[in-house]
Design an enzyme around this catalytic site. Structure first.
Site, PDB file in Angstrom:
ATOM      1  N   GLY A   1       0.843  -1.192   0.000  1.00 57.15           N
ATOM      2  CA  GLY A   1       0.000   0.000   0.000  1.00 57.15           C
ATOM      3  C   GLY A   1       0.874   1.236   0.000  1.00 57.15           C
ATOM      4  N   CYS A   2       0.413   2.274   0.645  1.00 55.71           N
ATOM      5  CA  CYS A   2       1.148   3.535   0.699  1.00 55.71           C
ATOM      6  C   CYS A   2       2.506   3.327   1.368  1.00 55.71           C
ATOM      7  CB  CYS A   2       0.338   4.558   1.476  1.00 55.71           C
ATOM      8  SG  CYS A   2       1.203   6.115   1.737  1.00 55.71           S
ATOM      9  N   PHE A   3       3.557   3.818   0.729  1.00 54.17           N
ATOM     10  CA  PHE A   3       4.902   3.609   1.285  1.00 54.17           C
ATOM     11  C   PHE A   3       5.128   4.350   2.585  1.00 54.17           C
ATOM     12  CE2 PHE A   3       6.643   6.333  -2.513  1.00 54.17           C
ATOM     13  CZ  PHE A   3       6.073   7.496  -2.033  1.00 54.17           C
ATOM     14  N   TRP A   4       4.331   5.359   2.886  1.00 52.14           N
ATOM     15  CA  TRP A   4       4.478   6.052   4.168  1.00 52.14           C
ATOM     16  C   TRP A   4       4.198   5.081   5.316  1.00 52.14           C
ATOM     17  CZ3 TRP A   4       0.799  10.613   2.656  1.00 52.14           C
ATOM     18  CH2 TRP A   4       1.425  11.426   1.706  1.00 52.14           C
ATOM     19  N   CYS A   5       3.206   4.207   5.129  1.00 55.42           N
ATOM     20  CA  CYS A   5       2.846   3.225   6.170  1.00 55.42           C
ATOM     21  C   CYS A   5       3.959   2.203   6.374  1.00 55.42           C
ATOM     22  CB  CYS A   5       1.568   2.489   5.786  1.00 55.42           C
ATOM     23  SG  CYS A   5       0.094   3.522   5.698  1.00 55.42           S
TER      24      CYS A   5
END
Length: 180
Positions: free
Chosen positions: A12-16
């Protein structure tokens, strides 16, 4: 002889993914970027269109004497939903797919961890994570590095990233660099 290894993980989102791995002992670095696409040096904006073929990934560099690839992958498979095809929650598109890019040995370990997690019944639906060969890693733009640490108050971070980080801290309290 270096005991550092790396693997590319998309969940998913790489920030997570970056925020989850950054806090664990044995993780040297967790850099967001892009892999698996068909153009060189893609931008965030281009990847977000879903037309470049890239996934948002994190290059996880770890010290294998402190945390094994097996354990890195257990963290990965238990802190995002590997049963969602081309999405994580409201983040929809192939750029948010669950994917592992690694060499033959890493792919074998990934398949073993999938089998283990499946037999443990951690997820009620089948795991759809794509396990692929090595891919070129394009580091994300500077504004995406340490995003959660720098922007915890944003709506996305509070609603999406923070719960995943909290789950990781609860599940892997014994592996935290700085226990809560």
């Amino acid at each position: 002889m270096s005991t550092h290894s790396s693997i590319l993980l998309g969940g998913g989102c790489f920030w997570c993914v970056e925020a989850v791995f950054t806090g664990l002992r044995g993780i040297i670095s967790a850099d967001p970027g892009y892999a698996g696409g068909h153009i060189d040096n893609p931008s965030y904006e281009a990847v977000c269109t879903g037309k470049t073929g890239h996934a948002e990934v994190v290059k996880v560099v770890f010290d294998a004497t402190e945390i094994s690839l097996h354990n890195v992958l257990r963290v990965f498979f238990t802190t995002h939903d590997p049963t969602q095809l081309n999405r994580q929650g409201n983040d929809v598109g192939t750029q948010y797919r669950s994917v592992i890019f690694g060499d033959d040995a890493q792919q074998q370990i990934a398949r073993e961890v999938v089998s283990e997690i499946t037999s443990e019944g951690i997820w009620s639906a089948p795991i759809v994570t794509s396990i692929e060969g090595p891919a070129h890693f394009w580091r994300a733009e500077e504004k995406h590095l340490d995003y959660f640490a720098r922007n915890p108050e944003t709506a996305y971070c509070a609603a999406v990233v923070a719960p995943k980080v909290a789950k990781a801290r609860k599940l892997y309290r014994d592996r935290l660099k700085q226990p809560d």
